[in-house]
Enzyme design. Sequence first.
Site, PDB file in Angstrom:
ATOM      1  N   GLY A  85       0.758  -1.241   0.000  1.00  0.00           N
ATOM      2  CA  GLY A  85       0.000   0.000   0.000  1.00  0.00           C
ATOM      3  C   GLY A  85       0.787   1.288   0.000  1.00  0.00           C
ATOM      4  N   CYS A 113     -16.201   5.101 -26.759  1.00  0.00           N
ATOM      5  CA  CYS A 113     -17.501   5.763 -26.798  1.00  0.00           C
ATOM      6  C   CYS A 113     -18.100   5.901 -25.397  1.00  0.00           C
ATOM      7  CB  CYS A 113     -18.438   4.981 -27.722  1.00  0.00           C
ATOM      8  SG  CYS A 113     -19.891   5.908 -28.203  1.00  0.00           S
TER       9      CYS A 113
END
Length: 420
Positions: A241, A347
């Site tokens: 992390g 799109c």
Amino acid sequence: MSDSAFHYVDGVLHAEGVSAASLAEQFGTPLYVYSRDALTQAYRAYADACAGRNATVHVAVKANSNLAVLNVFARMGAGFDIVSSGELARVIAAGGRAEHTVFSGVGKSAAEMREGLEAGVKCFNVESIPELHALNEVAKSLGKKAPVSLRVNPDVDAKTHPYISTGLKSNKFGVAFSDARATYAQAQAMDHLDVVGIDCHIGSQITEISPYLDALDKLLELVGQIEADGMRIRHIDVGGGLGITYDDETPPAIGDFVTTLLDHIGKRGHGAREVYFEPGRSLVGNAGVLLTRVEYLKPGEEKNFAIVDAAMNDLARPAMYEAFHRIVPVVKRDAAAQTYDVVGPVCESGDWLGRDRELALVPGDLLAICSAGAYGFVMSSNYNTRPRSAEIMVDGERARLVREREEVKQLFAGESILPD
């Protein structure tokens, strides 16, 4: 983007000793480019800080699972952290060893457990009581004992994006801290499980050490309680992390991070236990860029758009997390800059890679999307039936194709139309 690996020479971006423009010309775009030196230096920062300490490094495969990338780490003696049997197969194919691999993940199937046990993985990080029962049954069917560590959710706020925070009560991950002691007792009572460790992962892109220390304090308190119940905890898995610099973040240096956590564990009287680190983004994030070419410049009343040939299917992080990646020209242009949204051809209105960027551009120019080595290609898709990009590894003045660009016909090779 690693400034040492990716830098300008006479106004042209280079990956180590190779011109990024030449890579785009040779291999096409969109194109992921990785620096072996950047990967090596990041890993050595972890390994050097662990040297002489009872600590090991397990590379988080989910951040970048390209075989060449994994092989760079395997050659340096890395262990690995996986979340699927597919990732286990990649580790082994890349030269990694199952016995140095930790099997994490919240939803392992029985088949995946079987594959992990048969391969001889180092440990299973288990996240629920039902998973304990399932693993016990699979191990019983194979006549084995499964080495187990419980992933404990310490309810610590890592102060990161909600989608990559994993240590809060509201997250799907881990065993609740309040239930952990009883869950360990249940695991201990199962004949085909061997309780060996404790695991914690509080989130991703964390740029402060304090949340780790808060989580460790709760974890170490729990270790004392578990051992009072008659179990021996041999290792503490602190997860991964650690963040990187995408824009102006200032995460701690890797060596400082590792040393601080190990010293903290030692001061609390737990220095004899092995400590696992599971870095991902901090190893690979700034070791890669995504090269893309400007197709069109589209002026508008409110926005100017630079439409490029990379899209959200190539790099999902901006669309998914509203993540920031620096975008720089491959060849610096001595001209007035304009403000553009850098967008792709997919799109979707969410298909953007960078907003409000000051760039001097003409159609055909090349751009580099920085810090793309982590959660870049691994999260890419074939949306809009777009082939995924090629991947390149640069090593000094050599560039090697480490994944071929997909072809459209490959994308529907396994499909069929209905018979008459």
